[in-house]
Motif scaffolding. Structure first.
Motif, PDB file in Angstrom:
ATOM      1  N   ALA A   1      -0.154 -12.927  21.698  1.00  0.00           N
ATOM      2  CA  ALA A   1       0.180 -11.502  21.670  1.00  0.00           C
ATOM      3  C   ALA A   1       1.626 -11.325  22.126  1.00  0.00           C
ATOM      4  N   ILE A   2       2.511 -11.107  21.170  1.00  0.00           N
ATOM      5  CA  ILE A   2       3.936 -10.918  21.440  1.00  0.00           C
ATOM      6  C   ILE A   2       4.391  -9.537  20.987  1.00  0.00           C
ATOM      7  N   LEU A   3       3.759  -9.023  19.940  1.00  0.00           N
ATOM      8  CA  LEU A   3       4.149  -7.749  19.349  1.00  0.00           C
ATOM      9  C   LEU A   3       3.233  -6.622  19.800  1.00  0.00           C
ATOM     10  N   GLY A   4       3.741  -5.401  19.790  1.00  0.00           N
ATOM     11  CA  GLY A   4       2.908  -4.238  20.028  1.00  0.00           C
ATOM     12  C   GLY A   4       2.153  -3.845  18.775  1.00  0.00           C
ATOM     13  N   THR A   5       1.274  -2.856  18.907  1.00  0.00           N
ATOM     14  CA  THR A   5       0.552  -2.305  17.744  1.00  0.00           C
ATOM     15  C   THR A   5       1.378  -1.184  17.122  1.00  0.00           C
ATOM     16  N   ASN A   6       2.660  -1.296  17.248  1.00  0.00           N
ATOM     17  CA  ASN A   6       3.738  -0.367  16.963  1.00  0.00           C
ATOM     18  C   ASN A   6       3.481   0.649  15.840  1.00  0.00           C
ATOM     19  N   PRO A   7       3.235   1.920  16.201  1.00  0.00           N
ATOM     20  CA  PRO A   7       2.942   2.920  15.176  1.00  0.00           C
ATOM     21  C   PRO A   7       4.187   3.470  14.482  1.00  0.00           C
ATOM     22  N   ILE A   8       3.947   4.046  13.321  1.00  0.00           N
ATOM     23  CA  ILE A   8       4.967   4.755  12.558  1.00  0.00           C
ATOM     24  C   ILE A   8       4.355   6.057  12.055  1.00  0.00           C
ATOM     25  N   ALA A   9       5.130   7.127  12.080  1.00  0.00           N
ATOM     26  CA  ALA A   9       4.673   8.417  11.560  1.00  0.00           C
ATOM     27  C   ALA A   9       5.755   8.987  10.645  1.00  0.00           C
ATOM     28  N   ILE A  10       5.328   9.604   9.547  1.00  0.00           N
ATOM     29  CA  ILE A  10       6.250  10.227   8.583  1.00  0.00           C
ATOM     30  C   ILE A  10       5.666  11.571   8.178  1.00  0.00           C
ATOM     31  N   GLY A  11       6.429  12.633   8.380  1.00  0.00           N
ATOM     32  CA  GLY A  11       5.989  13.964   7.998  1.00  0.00           C
ATOM     33  C   GLY A  11       6.893  14.560   6.934  1.00  0.00           C
ATOM     34  N   LEU A  12       6.301  15.242   5.958  1.00  0.00           N
ATOM     35  CA  LEU A  12       7.062  15.880   4.878  1.00  0.00           C
ATOM     36  C   LEU A  12       6.853  17.390   4.931  1.00  0.00           C
ATOM     37  N   PRO A  13       7.922  18.172   4.655  1.00  0.00           N
ATOM     38  CA  PRO A  13       7.805  19.640   4.711  1.00  0.00           C
ATOM     39  C   PRO A  13       7.173  20.194   3.443  1.00  0.00           C
ATOM     40  N   THR A  14       5.913  19.890   3.231  1.00  0.00           N
ATOM     41  CA  THR A  14       5.244  20.191   1.972  1.00  0.00           C
ATOM     42  C   THR A  14       3.974  20.999   2.188  1.00  0.00           C
ATOM     43  N   ASP A  15       3.483  21.567   1.108  1.00  0.00           N
ATOM     44  CA  ASP A  15       2.185  22.217   1.044  1.00  0.00           C
ATOM     45  C   ASP A  15       1.531  21.721  -0.245  1.00  0.00           C
ATOM     46  N   PRO A  16       0.543  20.842  -0.148  1.00  0.00           N
ATOM     47  CA  PRO A  16      -0.271  20.457   0.996  1.00  0.00           C
ATOM     48  C   PRO A  16       0.479  19.600   2.018  1.00  0.00           C
ATOM     49  N   ALA A  17      -0.091  19.566   3.221  1.00  0.00           N
ATOM     50  CA  ALA A  17       0.535  18.823   4.311  1.00  0.00           C
ATOM     51  C   ALA A  17       0.488  17.322   4.049  1.00  0.00           C
ATOM     52  N   PHE A  18       1.566  16.654   4.453  1.00  0.00           N
ATOM     53  CA  PHE A  18       1.616  15.189   4.442  1.00  0.00           C
ATOM     54  C   PHE A  18       2.182  14.755   5.782  1.00  0.00           C
ATOM     55  N   ASN A  19       1.356  14.032   6.560  1.00  0.00           N
ATOM     56  CA  ASN A  19       1.809  13.570   7.872  1.00  0.00           C
ATOM     57  C   ASN A  19       1.144  12.234   8.173  1.00  0.00           C
ATOM     58  N   LEU A  20       1.762  11.176   7.685  1.00  0.00           N
ATOM     59  CA  LEU A  20       1.258   9.825   7.904  1.00  0.00           C
ATOM     60  C   LEU A  20       1.429   9.444   9.367  1.00  0.00           C
TER      61      LEU A  20
END
Length: 334
Positions: free
Chosen positions: A152-171
């Motif tokens: 175990a050397i690495l984290g479970t490092n998250p990423i998030a991406i949000g788009l200003p859209t309708d419908p919502a997109f927020n990975l």
């Protein structure tokens, strides 16, 4: 059990206040945690509150820490979080990124000397609802080997991406097969992990959450997930002057000082010469949702679409009985 949402926020905020956290910081951090529960992301909800408390009690949170910009050039800057609560520092960084995007078209803000920030997608959701494209990454304590390894050397490092859209997109996703918070939640609820998600301390595959916590969690997608994890480790850690790899502490074992880093990006779509980008992207996402679903699939959903709607409409949140009993005790007993 179901708990009234406003009561859940009030109780959590009280826990923070009785430990010297100011009203605004206590309420913001409580709201971030309860928002995760409202979205069904219990791994990053009130389950984390006792760990926040331990961090405070061990002196790793400074209630009066000074959040300040320590380096900047144009649209880029780095914030020292003054060891304040992670959601408070992350919220300041998201605002700083948007302010720089207003002036330069893009704002990129690194964070060091902060604490665990909760659900990463909370901040990209905030950025996207203000009309920007939002990207956020963070590194965490080692829990995962690089592809082909067992240490175990690495984290479970998250990423998030949000788009200003309708419908919502927020990975909002970890780069591990399951997030460490999910392992904690399944340990709490007595559920097993999926096959192929973790190794025990003996290096053998396991579905037992306790064994996974003593061992390692595996990257999603094999070499691809591992590569993305490494990139985040360097960009969210080294690039902002925070720790990387084995030197990262304090995101899981909050009794230790927190040494991880964060990186927030806000992009003004108009600066790219596409003023109608939100409309174009929204039309494309609606086209995706109208496409033919596979057999057995009710509808095509976008990342974050359902959880954001839950958060918007939820007046109660689901919390494990034992966890609520622990949280709702007199604050000095948590």
């Amino acid at each position: 059990m179901e708990v009234d949402r406003e009561r859940a926020v009030a109780v959590a905020a009280d826990v923070f206040r009785t430990r010297g956290i100011g009203d605004a910081d206590a309420e913001l951090t409580a709201e971030v945690l309860v928002s995760a529960d409202a979205r069904g992301k219990h791994s990053h909800g009130l389950l984390r509150l006792p760990r926040f408390v331990r961090g405070i009690e061990h002196g790793n949170v400074d209630p009066d820490g000074d959040i300040r910009v320590v380096a900047e050039r144009g649209g880029a800057g780095t914030i020292d979080g003054g060891s304040r609560l992670g959601p408070v520092v992350a919220s300041e960084a998201a605002v700083e990124a948007m302010d720089r995007a207003d002036e330069y078209g893009i704002g990129t803000v690194g964070v060091r000397n902060s604490n665990h920030l909760g659900m990463l997608g909370y901040y990209t959701d905030r950025i996207r609802t203000e009309g920007y494209v939002g990207v956020a990454i963070t590194n965490t304590e080692p829990a995962m080997p690089p592809y082909g390894g067992t240490e175990a050397i690495l984290g479970t490092n998250p990423i998030a991406i949000g788009l200003p859209t309708d419908p919502a997109f927020n990975l909002d996703m970890s780069t591990s097969a399951v997030a460490r918070g999910t392992v904690l939640y399944r340990q709490e609820t007595g559920e097993n992990l999926p096959e192929g998600a973790a190794l025990g301390p003996d290096g053998e595959p396991t579905t037992d959450p306790a064994s996974a916590l003593d061992g390692t969690i595996l990257p999603f997608g094999g070499a691809k997930g591992s590569g993305l994890t490494i990139a985040i480790e360097v960009l969210a850690g080294g690039l902002v002057g925070a720790a990387m790899g084995r030197d990262v502490t304090g995101t899981y074992h909050t009794e230790d000082p927190c040494t991880k880093g964060d990186l927030f990006v806000a992009i003004d779509p108009a600066a790219m010469g596409v003023p109608n980008f939100p409309d174009q992207a929204s039309a494309f996402l609606r086209e995706l949702k109208r496409s033919e679903p596979a057999a057995g699939v009710e509808e095509i959903r976008l990342p974050g679409e359902r959880s954001i709607e839950r958060d918007r409409t939820a007046t109660v949140v689901e919390i494990e009985d034992d966890l609520w009993a622990e949280i709702a005790r007199p604050a000095d007993a948590v």
